[in-house]
Design an enzyme around this catalytic site. Structure first.
Site, PDB file in Angstrom:
ATOM      1  N   GLU A 191      -5.063   1.744  -7.977  1.00 54.51           N
ATOM      2  CA  GLU A 191      -6.453   2.119  -7.362  1.00 54.51           C
ATOM      3  C   GLU A 191      -6.210   3.247  -6.619  1.00 54.51           C
ATOM      4  OE1 GLU A 191      -8.816  -0.245  -3.817  1.00 54.51           O
ATOM      5  OE2 GLU A 191      -6.658  -0.033  -3.808  1.00 54.51           O
TER       6      GLU A 191
ATOM      7  N   GLY B 245      -8.529  -2.524  -2.033  1.00 53.54           N
ATOM      8  CA  GLY B 245      -9.587  -2.477  -1.181  1.00 53.54           C
ATOM      9  C   GLY B 245      -9.417  -2.135   0.212  1.00 53.54           C
ATOM     10  N   GLU B 246      -8.296  -1.463   0.586  1.00 54.13           N
ATOM     11  CA  GLU B 246      -7.841  -1.325   1.905  1.00 54.13           C
ATOM     12  C   GLU B 246      -9.086  -0.365   2.819  1.00 54.13           C
ATOM     13  OE1 GLU B 246      -4.340  -0.695   4.683  1.00 54.13           O
ATOM     14  OE2 GLU B 246      -3.985  -1.346   3.030  1.00 54.13           O
TER      15      GLU B 246
ATOM     16  N   GLN C 238       0.855  -1.189   0.179  1.00 57.80           N
ATOM     17  CA  GLN C 238      -0.007   0.022   0.132  1.00 57.80           C
ATOM     18  C   GLN C 238       1.084   1.298   0.181  1.00 57.80           C
ATOM     19  OE1 GLN C 238      -2.406   2.169  -0.607  1.00 57.80           O
ATOM     20  NE2 GLN C 238      -3.751   0.946   0.362  1.00 57.80           N
TER      21      GLN C 238
ATOM     22  N   GLY D 159     -24.098  -2.310   3.050  1.00 55.37           N
ATOM     23  CA  GLY D 159     -23.265  -3.381   2.965  1.00 55.37           C
ATOM     24  C   GLY D 159     -21.847  -3.183   2.029  1.00 55.37           C
TER      25      GLY D 159
END
Length: 282
Positions: free
Chosen positions: A114, A80-81, A39, A60
């Protein structure tokens, strides 16, 4: 003019379509998931994470987290952290994931892209991510530019920020000065002068344009002093110095005389250094 693919050449094929359950989505215990060691982003906006967690409580996790299985039976986040952190904050015990295997290069690329797509990285984090891609994967700036869908000059200007002292880099990360202010300081070779003008930016809140003028004024005055000093240099030394400048296409300074001294060759980027090394190796 067609828009450049923000995923870069070929990188879009690495990230699968994860909008439907037909693509191998499964729910796993959130305690088995670990943060992404690749990351590039070190700071996560807590307000944004809290806002996302409230959304997750209501709706959700809409987009599954991309993970890779590790040797301990757990999972490492590839992308998707933010969703992972927000899900933990929302108190979820399980989260939807897609398990895939990637090379080290692909993991770094996906994590970098991302963040860049959402503009979540600070200028220094982005610069360090580009540099890590280059160093870890043996890429040059043009390669990185193609992978992330940006111009080579953008990559070069970003990485140049890492030439600044650590305290000035940290001030950019902390939002004390902008990346534009920081880039305006780069033409100064004197670190003490960089810090002097840096302090003026902080204390007087001067604009980027005003910063550029301060830097240009200093360089002009310094060039005049250097020119006056050069008039006293041995003409033979000056001639040899100019030959080096012509040969290497960069600033070269000879310190000493015809019997003893040293040669200083200046480079302004990693690519510039590699170019000079290649010339020396011929």
């Amino acid at each position: 003019m067609s828009k450049v693919n923000a995923l870069g050449s070929g990188l879009d094929s690495l990230i699968v379509n994860i909008e439907s359950k037909d693509n191998g989505v499964m729910d796993i215990d959130i305690s088995l998931i670990q943060a992404n060691p690749f990351q590039p982003r070190k700071f996560f906006n807590e307000d944004a994470i809290l806002e996302l967690s409230e959304s997750i409580k209501s709706c959700g996790v809409i987009q599954p987290i991309l993970v890779e299985e590790n040797l301990n039976g757990g999972y490492i986040i590839i992308a998707g952290e933010r969703r992972y952190r927000a899900s933990k904050l929302a108190g979820l015990e399980k989260v939807p994931v897609i398990i895939k295997n990637y090379t080290e290069e692909e993991k770094l690329e996906i994590s970098l892209v991302e963040n860049i797509q959402r503009e979540d990285l600070t200028p220094i984090e982005e610069a360090k991510a580009y540099k890590k891609l280059m160093d870890s994967m043996g890429l040059n700036q043009e390669n990185v530019a193609q992978k992330v869908g940006k111009k080579r000059s953008t990559i070069s200007n970003s990485i140049r920020l890492l030439n600044l002292p650590e305290d000035i880099q940290q001030s950019v990360d902390d939002g004390i000065i902008s990346a534009g202010h920081a880039r305006a300081l780069l033409p100064l070779e004197n670190i003490n002068k960089q810090r002097s003008i840096f302090n003026k930016i902080k204390d007087s809140n001067i604009s980027v344009r005003a910063t550029e003028k301060l830097v240009n004024d200093y360089k002009k005055n310094n060039d005049v002093k250097a020119s006056n000093s050069k008039n006293n240099i041995d003409p033979d030394i000056q001639n040899i110095e100019q030959q080096f400048i012509d040969a290497f296409g960069t600033k070269v300074k000879l310190i000493g005389d015809m019997d003893k001294g040293k040669i200083e060759i200046t480079y302004f980027s990693g690519d510039d250094l590699n170019r000079i090394i290649e010339l020396l190796a011929k």
